[in-house]
Write an enzyme that holds these catalytic residues in place. Structure first.
Site, PDB file in Angstrom:
ATOM      1  N   HIS A  39       0.844  -1.196   0.000  1.00  0.00           N
ATOM      2  CA  HIS A  39       0.000   0.000   0.000  1.00  0.00           C
ATOM      3  C   HIS A  39       0.880   1.247   0.000  1.00  0.00           C
ATOM      4  CE1 HIS A  39      -3.259   2.719   0.984  1.00  0.00           C
ATOM      5  NE2 HIS A  39      -2.502   3.222   1.945  1.00  0.00           N
ATOM      6  N   ASP A  97       0.566   5.259  -0.154  1.00  0.00           N
ATOM      7  CA  ASP A  97      -0.232   6.481  -0.192  1.00  0.00           C
ATOM      8  C   ASP A  97       0.333   7.409  -1.253  1.00  0.00           C
ATOM      9  OD1 ASP A  97      -2.230   6.134   1.845  1.00  0.00           O
ATOM     10  OD2 ASP A  97      -0.624   6.218   3.317  1.00  0.00           O
ATOM     11  N   ASP A 113      -7.739   1.473   2.561  1.00  0.00           N
ATOM     12  CA  ASP A 113      -7.366   2.485   3.547  1.00  0.00           C
ATOM     13  C   ASP A 113      -8.200   3.751   3.497  1.00  0.00           C
ATOM     14  OD1 ASP A 113      -5.712   3.375   5.671  1.00  0.00           O
ATOM     15  OD2 ASP A 113      -4.489   4.534   4.293  1.00  0.00           O
ATOM     16  N   HIS A 167      -6.952   9.577  -0.844  1.00  0.00           N
ATOM     17  CA  HIS A 167      -7.564   9.587   0.484  1.00  0.00           C
ATOM     18  C   HIS A 167      -6.717  10.200   1.599  1.00  0.00           C
ATOM     19  CE1 HIS A 167      -5.635   5.458   0.618  1.00  0.00           C
ATOM     20  NE2 HIS A 167      -5.218   5.977   1.762  1.00  0.00           N
TER      21      HIS A 167
END
Length: 1015
Positions: free
Chosen positions: A259, A261, A371, A576
């Site tokens: 993951h 970001d 997430d 996000h």
């Protein structure tokens, strides 16, 4: 039997840490380092290859925050190492506890090609599986000095403009070393056995077997010769590691994952490099092992790789073709889903899925959002219309009040669409496949007795390097191991197919997946949110007018490339941690600059199309981009509006120094404090404001959550409140240009170090009173609310979401309702009792709360509050400091259609241009009775450049609706399509008659039409 497990575990930890792990690498020789510090921002590898390097030393400090240092490392493999496995070890100054949140490196060969990334848990570089002895070794390491910002405290390190120049890191190691494979395997054996026995109960015979095996293995280790004794120690563990799992053991589908970001505690440009480092690691691991399956979402990140590291992108492409590297998700980024507008949410799928199709020929079917901070109830329909089948998330496990009751279930959206959904019970998307985590997944799984399997994403995220060879070793040993869940590395689609097959009648969850945490993200970084909302509105306008001009004006070219580029930029900023306001100062500074640039570009596109449509002339033509007629201007068209068409608003002074405003539809009273003490809907005679109370009441609360400053708004903030009622000045002022006949009251207040000037505006013919609010916000750790106590007995509120609305109870009967003390709404929120409702509309606010109270007279007051501004100090210590303009309005007597109409009106301003021709709408929706339930979301030309017109519309009221879509074109045919404008085979043919299409929509249905035409 005596339980000596603790003693054995203590012995195991010490021997592993102090003797066996250090022996994984044997003989070592130093590499010679040289160094070049890149000035300013990162540079291409070609520039670094040609740079002037200077001698460096292990132990020297490097890297001011956000700087880049290049290390050239050279050496020679000793002749006596012939036949041995040799690796380079490079430690840039890692903190082993914080993979992904500190310095990182990318290793290159002398020709500039990529080898792999360097991370705290992955600091080795392959040199030779069997060395010849005497070979020269040379590497180039791009070292990124990303500061550690994971500790939640205010810091100037969050922007390169404010970060100091002192170096943050020290080069700790640069050497060649012999890799002792048997010792490494012994470490893996002992880790798996040790973590397994730690999870077994005290009366489990299997635990004692493992204890005895560990004792025997440790007895077999010669601490003076670990490498030589490792095979004997491994032999003592072979038996317990070969015992098969129980038939009923939980089954885990393990998927490699990292993951990343797209921005958070680092800027966008650093994510570009994090993606390169992580994918380089994954490709290198795939080249070593065919066991790995790695899933990667976010088309934007792969597009960055294609642009900035084309040679690495081609290696990824080959691994995708072979099946080990698996694109998932089908969205441009892993976006927020609460605040993203409907059309933008659709485009997340359009551009994401199209990228995977065009680049790799893959139709992704899994929507992968582990997430994001809660999930809109509009999402299931969008998932289906994108051609996807499954949905995965992890974040709901973070909820603080209620434990979500399912891990595998059908999720039903506002329109009734259902999507098969999974929450991995392992409760992380960065698993290391440890025994503790595997056991937690098995214990936590809520579908026991009905389902047998769950998914586990494993790998270090956020630049931590992704999966490691150690994780693969654990997966290998737990594939079929007594006392452990069965772990199988496989593709996500394989998991979903198996889970669906064994549990087709899973339970159904209806409505939004509300995260009981991170509620402050609806408000933090107001200018980022405003930039997003305004960009979404301007994109609607640009596409509408450009499509109209392209189909009517010879020589006008539809701006395909410009619109696609702008859309992708807007979609990126919906990630996000950007749109929710939870990134560092650098990210939001750049976001503000980007939105300003996009606004100028979009206004240019709108203006060019409008001027092409009206042609030369001196008349003023008013364009209306809203989906509803407005003051004589048709929806999606333009007309001349004569001056003085409506009588001006009547104004009367009140005895308390305030004003009474009356436009024949609303009579509004502003008292001497500048508060709204009355708002009467003259058609019904109904008063909207609760008796004895006042609307447009600004309220200030302390805002210091228990954790996660920019993310969280904790309920106890309500325990203290300050009503801002003191007035510096109150006066009647001339309206702005274009507001002929409007009445405007200006209210000025000061509080703390801040100042607010509000224009209370009532326009001729309007059913809304507007509050144009200019704030110079200088508070810290406070939240500012605007309250409207309404004389309405509302058991629920209706809040706009993508392509419809969601109803939420106003009571707190259960912990589920009580947890929703802060909610998200888009352009409007409405509360109502049978026969009467009131809406609050806004142009860029998302956070709201709705409460109810019973008055002494027996009536009920329902209070709607907008969350205007916050001032958290982490991760951006200057969050929202400065000047803001926020617009909102009150709509007394509002039906649902009125809320929808006024919500569009405040977000889509009329635009007046000089010209000689009015513009008839390209498309127009006609409903029997004029209910206004059918809303046009987008009018554009087809993305494939073929010239077809694409119209997307939806049902907004939650009811069945029929009507006709009139199209001002010589229609040839119409097709119902998915979001990617591909015909849907199972949709019935639509009737086309005399330039119109008959449509019938179920509640909240989205309908995309592709219209072919002549000319």
């Amino acid at each position: 039997m005596h339980d000596d497990r603790d003693l054995v575990e203590q012995r195991l930890r010490r021997v592993l840490d102090e003797r066996i792990r250090p022996a994984v690498y044997g003989a070592a020789v130093p590499l010679t380092p040289e160094r070049w510090d890149a000035p300013g921002e990162p540079v291409p590898v070609a520039e670094a290859l040609a740079a002037p390097y200077r001698p460096a030393e292990v132990g020297e400090r490097w890297g001011p925050a956000w700087g880049t240092s290049w290390f050239r490392l050279t050496g020679r493999v000793p002749a006596e190492w012939a036949g041995l496995r040799v690796e380079a070890r490079v430690d840039l100054g890692f903190d082993r506890r914080l993979a992904g949140f500190q310095c990182e490196g990318l290793v290159h060969r002398p020709d500039g090609t990529v080898v792999k990334g360097l991370h705290p848990q992955n600091d080795w570089v392959p040199v030779a599986r069997a060395a010849r002895g005497g070979e020269e070794v040379a590497f180039l390491v791009e070292a990124a000095a990303n500061p550690t910002l994971a500790e939640p405290r205010p810091t100037v390190l969050g922007d390169r403009l404010t970060a100091p120049e002192e170096p943050l890191y020290r080069l700790v190691r640069a050497e060649l070393a012999v890799f002792e494979a048997e010792v490494w395997e012994l470490v893996a054996d002992l880790e798996v056995v040790g973590s397994l026995l730690a999870e077994l109960s005290t009366d489990d015979a299997r635990r004692f077997e493992l204890v005895r095996a560990v004792e025997a293995a440790l007895d077999a280790v010669d601490l003076a010769d670990v490498a030589g004794s490792a095979p004997a120690a491994r032999a003592q563990l072979a038996g317990v590691l070969s015992a098969p799992a129980h038939a009923s053991a939980h089954r885990l589908s393990a998927v490699g994952h990292a993951h990343i970001d797209s921005a958070w505690l680092w800027p966008l440009r650093e994510t570009v490099r994090k993606v390169a480092r992580t994918t380089a690691n994954v490709v290198a691991l795939l080249e070593e092992s065919d066991e790995l399956v790695f899933a990667m979402s976010q088309a934007q990140q792969l597009d960055w790789l294609k642009e900035h590291r084309p040679e690495l992108f081609e290696r990824v492409r080959r691994r995708i073709a072979e099946g080990g590297f698996v694109p998932v998700g089908g969205m441009w980024v892993e976006s927020d889903t609460n605040m993203v507008g409907g059309e933008a949410m659709a485009r997340q799928f359009v551009y994401g899925k199209r990228f995977f199709l065009e680049e790799f020929g893959i139709e992704t079917e899994e929507v992968w959002l582990p997430d994001s901070f809660g999930y809109t109830a509009a999402l299931p329909q969008l998932v289906k219309l994108s051609g996807s089948r499954w949905f995965l998330t992890q974040k709901i496990s973070w909820s603080r009040t209620n434990a979500f009751p399912h891990h595998t279930f059908w999720w039903e959206g506002i329109d009734g669409t259902r999507v098969f959904t999974h929450f991995p019970p392992i409760d992380t998307y960065n698993s290391d496949l440890s025994g503790r985590e595997l056991a937690h997944a098995a214990r936590n799984y809520r579908e026991k007795g009905r389902g047998t399997r769950s998914l586990v994403p494993f790998g270090f995220g956020d630049g931590g390097g992704g999966p490691t060879r150690e994780m693969l070793a654990r997966a290998r040993r737990t594939r079929d191991l007594e006392g452990s869940p069965r772990v199988a590395i496989e593709r996500p689609a394989e998991f979903f197919a198996k889970a669906h097959e064994e549990y087709p009648h899973a339970p159904v969850w209806v409505g939004e997946l509300y995260l009981e945490l991170h509620r402050g993200t609806y408000t933090s970084q107001a200018k980022t949110k405003q930039g997003n909302r305004h960009s979404e509105s301007l994109l609607r306008e640009a596409e509408l007018w450009a499509a109209t001009a392209a189909l009517r004006v010879p020589g006008y070219a539809y701006p395909y490339a410009e619109l696609e580029r702008i859309w992708k930029t807007v979609l990126l900023h919906q990630f996000h941690d950007i749109l929710p306001g939870s990134s560092i100062a650098w990210v939001h500074r750049e976001a503000r600059e980007t939105y300003a640039r996009l606004r100028a570009e979009l206004l240019g596109l709108v203006d060019a199309a409008q001027r092409a449509l009206t042609g030369p002339g001196q008349d003023t033509v008013v364009f209306n981009a809203a989906p509803h007629e407005r003051d004589g201007v048709p929806a999606g068209g333009a007309a001349r509006r004569p001056a003085g068409a409506r009588p001006p608003v009547a104004v009367t002074e009140r005895a308390d120094g305030g004003y009474l405003l009356d436009n024949g539809l609303l009579r509004v009273a502003v008292d001497g404090r500048g508060l709204l003490v009355s708002a009467v809907d003259l058609a019904s005679g109904r008063e909207a404001v609760a008796p004895g109370l006042a609307g447009n009441l600004l309220q200030l609360h302390p805002d210091f959550p228990n954790a996660w400053d920019a993310w969280d708004l904790d309920e106890f903030y309500r325990n203290r409140v300050r009503d801002l009622v003191a007035v510096e000045s109150l006066e009647l002022v001339e309206p702005d240009a274009g507001d002929e006949g409007a009445a405007t009251v200006r209210v000025t207040r000061a509080f703390g170090a801040s100042r607010v000037v509000q224009l209370v505006v009532l326009r001729p013919g309007a059913r809304v009173v507007e509050f144009d609010t200019h704030l110079d916000w200088r508070e810290s750790e406070q939240v500012l609310k605007a309250a409207f106590p309404l004389d309405v007995k509302a058991d629920e509120s209706a809040a706009e979401t993508q392509f419809g609305h969601v109803n939420r109870p106003t009571h707190t009967n259960t912990s589920w309702e009580a947890a929703k003390f802060e909610i998200c709404a888009h352009r409007w929120l409405r509360v109502a009792e049978p026969g009467y409702g009131v809406a609050v509309v806004n142009d860029s606010t998302y956070g709201h709360d709705v409460t109810r109270d019973v008055r002494p007279d027996g009536g009920q007051t329902t209070t709607v509050r907008l969350s205007l501004l916050r001032a958290p100090r982490y991760p951006d210590p200057e969050t929202d400091q400065g000047e803001h303009r926020l617009r909102f309005g009150l709509v007394p007597g509002a039906e649902l259609a009125d809320a929808v109409r006024e919500g569009h009106r405040i977000n889509l301003p009329e635009r007046a241009v000089p010209g000689g021709a009015e513009v008839a709408p390209l498309v127009e929706v006609v409903e029997p009775g004029g209910e206004g339930s059918l809303v046009v979301s987008a009018v554009k030309l087809a993305d494939d450049g073929g010239g077809d017109l694409v119209v997307r519309l939806y049902e907004s009221g939650g009811r069945r609706a029929t009507g006709r879509l009139r199209v001002d074109l010589p229609l040839v045919g119409v097709a119902v399509t998915d979001l990617l404008e591909r015909p849907l085979a199972d949709e019935p043919a639509l009737e086309v008659t005399e330039g119109s299409v008959a449509v019938s929509l179920r509640p909240f249905q989205i309908l995309t039409l592709r219209l072919s035409h002549r000319g």
